[in-house]
Motif scaffolding. Sequence first.
Motif, short mmCIF file in Angstrom:
data_model
loop_
_atom_site.label_atom_id
_atom_site.label_comp_id
_atom_site.label_asym_id
_atom_site.label_seq_id
_atom_site.Cartn_x
_atom_site.Cartn_y
_atom_site.Cartn_z
N GLU A 165 0.35 0.33 -2.24
CA GLU A 165 0.14 -1.02 -1.73
C GLU A 165 -1.16 -1.11 -0.95
OE1 GLU A 165 3.59 -1.75 0.56
OE2 GLU A 165 4.95 -1.79 -1.18
N ALA A 166 -1.49 -0.08 -0.18
CA ALA A 166 -2.75 -0.08 0.56
C ALA A 166 -3.94 -0.06 -0.39
CB ALA A 166 -2.79 1.13 1.50
N ALA A 167 -3.82 0.72 -1.48
CA ALA A 167 -4.90 0.77 -2.46
C ALA A 167 -5.09 -0.59 -3.11
CB ALA A 167 -4.59 1.83 -3.52
N GLN A 168 -3.98 -1.30 -3.40
CA GLN A 168 -4.09 -2.64 -3.96
C GLN A 168 -4.76 -3.59 -2.97
OE1 GLN A 168 0.15 -2.99 -5.09
NE2 GLN A 168 -0.61 -3.62 -7.11
N ALA A 169 -4.40 -3.43 -1.71
CA ALA A 169 -4.99 -4.30 -0.69
C ALA A 169 -6.49 -4.08 -0.56
CB ALA A 169 -4.31 -4.06 0.66
N TRP A 189 -6.24 1.80 -12.79
CA TRP A 189 -6.60 3.16 -13.20
C TRP A 189 -7.21 3.94 -12.04
CZ3 TRP A 189 -4.10 4.76 -17.06
CH2 TRP A 189 -3.80 3.92 -18.13
N HIS A 190 -7.91 3.28 -11.14
CA HIS A 190 -8.42 3.98 -9.96
C HIS A 190 -7.26 4.41 -9.05
CE1 HIS A 190 -12.33 2.25 -11.16
NE2 HIS A 190 -12.85 3.25 -10.46
N ARG A 191 -6.27 3.54 -8.90
CA ARG A 191 -5.11 3.90 -8.07
C ARG A 191 -4.36 5.08 -8.68
NH1 ARG A 191 -3.99 -1.65 -8.45
NH2 ARG A 191 -2.02 -1.20 -9.55
N ILE A 192 -4.18 5.03 -9.99
CA ILE A 192 -3.43 6.10 -10.66
C ILE A 192 -4.22 7.39 -10.67
CG2 ILE A 192 -2.51 6.86 -12.88
CD1 ILE A 192 -0.74 4.84 -11.47
N GLY A 193 -5.50 7.31 -11.04
CA GLY A 193 -6.29 8.52 -11.24
C GLY A 193 -6.72 9.20 -9.96
N HIS A 194 -6.93 8.43 -8.88
CA HIS A 194 -7.49 9.01 -7.66
C HIS A 194 -6.50 9.12 -6.51
CE1 HIS A 194 -11.55 8.97 -9.30
NE2 HIS A 194 -11.35 7.73 -9.72
N ILE A 195 -5.39 8.39 -6.59
CA ILE A 195 -4.44 8.40 -5.47
C ILE A 195 -3.06 8.88 -5.90
CG2 ILE A 195 -3.25 6.95 -3.77
CD1 ILE A 195 -5.72 5.16 -3.74
#
Length: 356
Positions: free
Chosen positions: A254-258, A264-270
């Motif tokens: 949720e923080a990454a979305q905010a 793909w950045h959320r999945i690949g890096h976090i």
Amino acid sequence: MDATLPRQTRLRALRTDYFSTRLDTLVTLGFGLLAAWVLWSLFDWGVLHAVWSAENREACGHGAEGACWAVIDARWRLILFGLYPFEEQWRSALACAVIVLTGGASCAPWFWTARRLAALWVAGFVTFYVLMRGGVFGLTEVSEQNWGGLSLTIFIFASVTLLGMPLAIVFALLRRSQLPWIARTMGVIIDAIRSLPLLSIMFTFAIVLPFVLPGWMIGDKLHRVIAGYALFFACYQAEIIRGGIQSLPGGQEEAAQALGLGYWHRIGHIILPQAFRNALPATINQLVITFKETSLVVIIGFFEILASGNAAYGNSEWNFAHVEVYAFVGLIYFVFVFALSRYGAYLERRMAVAER
């Protein structure tokens, strides 16, 4: 017991755990004596009274006091290389060494990124396949039907892992999709395949599929079996990865979305890096199981290391030496599986230090 504890503390813990009462002392001494007797008997049979050279084969037999390792001296090429042409077996040995070196190189932290690790294993696998198959660079072509022994076992394991791991990531992401029909359909597929025995999937891909596929899609039986095994591996590994993802705090995504990060950045890096870290013990365990279950292909006619071992003593000259052959094959499995487990423990320690 933790070796870093002070000596007095370790001795006190030893007395508490094994000698706190008379019964504990008797049980400890009894099992200690039994273990010592078993180890001495194995050492006496396997070393002191063993026959090591094929030149001394006449000393082997049913009445021999020790192991007949002469069968390994005489038949090790068959066990390790199977049906591979004798004059080309150096290629099989070199190909196995390439995979071992690739695994060793992947222990180096410099390779611990998705791209570098993938590039390393793809390069190692392609080199392995070129050496085994030939047909290029002046190498004589050897079809997969003539592969066997340890090299075939490694080929199946490496192929299943390289195909199954990316597929497992895709399956895990599809199962946690926000679209219900995608998530539920993927869940049914994963659960259905996981509920089937691996041997039934191998038989289906090896024998049944050629009757329902067009001729151009049939391909080689070995490749079909690897595809089925990779699908089976992917379904199990997908659940392991999904468990690793579910163990993460929901607030991270949720923080990454905010922050405006794309999917793909959320999945690949976090998400995935932390999920793999949490799922590392189960992943290593799945790889160990996958390596050991490569022996099942012997049932559908492939000459992997277990079948090569059967052939090594399957004649009148060495038919009494099956225990020694299976001990040797078991030692090979132990070396690879122990190396995988130690590598997993090493990764866990490195990641635990990095988290501090």
